[in-house]
Design an enzyme around this catalytic site. Sequence first.
Site, PDB file in Angstrom:
ATOM      1  N   HIS A 112      -7.623   0.893  -6.169  1.00  0.00           N
ATOM      2  CA  HIS A 112      -7.761   0.029  -4.978  1.00  0.00           C
ATOM      3  C   HIS A 112      -8.440  -1.282  -5.433  1.00  0.00           C
ATOM      4  O   HIS A 112      -9.584  -1.559  -5.089  1.00  0.00           O
ATOM      5  CB  HIS A 112      -8.588   0.749  -3.916  1.00  0.00           C
ATOM      6  CG  HIS A 112      -8.498   0.150  -2.545  1.00  0.00           C
ATOM      7  ND1 HIS A 112      -7.717  -0.951  -2.256  1.00  0.00           N
ATOM      8  CD2 HIS A 112      -9.098   0.497  -1.368  1.00  0.00           C
ATOM      9  CE1 HIS A 112      -7.843  -1.234  -0.971  1.00  0.00           C
ATOM     10  NE2 HIS A 112      -8.674  -0.381  -0.405  1.00  0.00           N
ATOM     11  N   ARG A 128       0.879  -1.184   0.000  1.00  0.00           N
ATOM     12  CA  ARG A 128       0.000   0.000   0.000  1.00  0.00           C
ATOM     13  C   ARG A 128       0.905   1.218   0.000  1.00  0.00           C
ATOM     14  O   ARG A 128       1.705   1.413   0.918  1.00  0.00           O
ATOM     15  CB  ARG A 128      -0.898   0.007   1.245  1.00  0.00           C
ATOM     16  CG  ARG A 128      -1.581   1.341   1.467  1.00  0.00           C
ATOM     17  CD  ARG A 128      -2.651   1.323   2.517  1.00  0.00           C
ATOM     18  NE  ARG A 128      -3.847   0.650   2.020  1.00  0.00           N
ATOM     19  CZ  ARG A 128      -5.050   0.747   2.595  1.00  0.00           C
ATOM     20  NH1 ARG A 128      -5.223   1.508   3.667  1.00  0.00           N
ATOM     21  NH2 ARG A 128      -6.081   0.110   2.098  1.00  0.00           N
TER      22      ARG A 128
HETATM   23  N1  NVA Z   1      -9.968   6.851  -0.987  1.00  0.00           N
HETATM   24  C1  NVA Z   1      -9.526   6.408   0.314  1.00  0.00           C
HETATM   25  C2  NVA Z   1      -9.761   4.951   0.471  1.00  0.00           C
HETATM   26  C3  NVA Z   1      -9.377   4.382   1.811  1.00  0.00           C
HETATM   27  C4  NVA Z   1      -9.588   2.906   1.896  1.00  0.00           C
HETATM   28  C5  NVA Z   1      -8.071   6.760   0.501  1.00  0.00           C
HETATM   29  O1  NVA Z   1      -7.282   6.564  -0.427  1.00  0.00           O
HETATM   30  O2  NVA Z   1      -7.708   7.239   1.579  1.00  0.00           O
HETATM   31  N1   CP Z   2     -11.120  -0.011   2.788  1.00  0.00           N
HETATM   32  C1   CP Z   2      -9.844  -0.103   3.202  1.00  0.00           C
HETATM   33  O1   CP Z   2      -8.917  -0.339   2.434  1.00  0.00           O
HETATM   34  O2   CP Z   2      -9.697   0.064   4.544  1.00  0.00           O
HETATM   35  P1   CP Z   2      -8.324   0.287   5.317  1.00  0.00           P
HETATM   36  O3   CP Z   2      -7.785   1.620   4.911  1.00  0.00           O
HETATM   37  O4   CP Z   2      -8.714   0.241   6.771  1.00  0.00           O
HETATM   38  O5   CP Z   2      -7.369  -0.811   4.964  1.00  0.00           O
END
Ligand code: NVA
Ligand code: CP
Length: 301
Positions: free
Chosen positions: A130, A103
């Site tokens: 994602h 990530r």
């Molecule tokens: N759009 C959000 C998704 C978190 C799971 C982010 O990138 O912070």
């Molecule tokens: N939806 C999602 O990816 O959640 P986290 O940021 O908690 O991993």
Amino acid sequence: MISHFLVDTDLDAETYRALLLRARELKALQKAGTPHRTLDGKVLAMIFEKSSTRTRVSFETGIFQLGGTGLHLSTRDSQLGRGEPVADTARALSEMVDCIMIRTFAQTSVEQLAEHATVPVINGLTDSYHPCQLLADMQTWFDNRGDISGARAAWIGDANNVCNSWMLVAKLLGFELHIGCPPGFCPDDEILAQCGSAVTVHQDPRAAIENADLVTTDVFSSMGQEDEAAQRLSAFRGYQVDTELMNGASGDALFLHCLPAHRGEEVSADVIDGPQSVVWEQAGNRLHAQKALMEHLVRTF
Ligand code: NVA
Ligand code: CP
């Protein structure tokens, strides 16, 4: 040949659907307490350059339930955070582990990791996509309603990383995605062009949500955009998924949210905590869908 999952379209439609079926089987096995150690002894390294609750817990629990183990590497306390090149990290980890999840911010970092790794690499969220979230989101739809082909989905709010993945999957699995976004926060032209008639962009959220079978949204400020929070909050006024907006969708529409959610901003409490919301099942499906993904990538490798 090594298969990676860097973007949603790294799976073809047939494999995507097969993984959703397998995810459903794995969910049943896990709920019944039946052992399913298909990745016995395998090790997953998980690199986090951004915060996470669901992604970390679902991957770590998932690999454990499949008979393996997960290693959490934060860039704060690994050599990546001190400037070791991604390529060198990829080469070193590949000597020791069977799969790498990352990530991070730039999609190019994930691509570089995959280029130099000799084990499968999974995108656990970047600024651009994602894809693991969408596997869980699709499982949630498929488990509740069957195949999504021909359905009408609405995305309300920021056309962010999660929205980009929704767009690609709409095209891949053959459903309509209507995006309701304010000017300046609409999808990237290049991704839009890839999706053809699967995706329609509206400025009026009521037009986007009209007769939708599924409604979804996400935070107005994603990780890394904290400094823009005040400006975004004002730009997104009128784009909250509340009961009044939901009333424009089909009467039995499902409400999804990748979480974390900000009640009172992108969604009202009565919608996310209401009867049409399936967000907790959706969060749980991260576990099952990613187990199916890891089986597929690690065993076909
Ligand atoms: N759009 C959000 C998704 C978190 C799971 C982010 O990138 O912070
Ligand atoms: N939806 C999602 O990816 O959640 P986290 O940021 O908690 O991993």
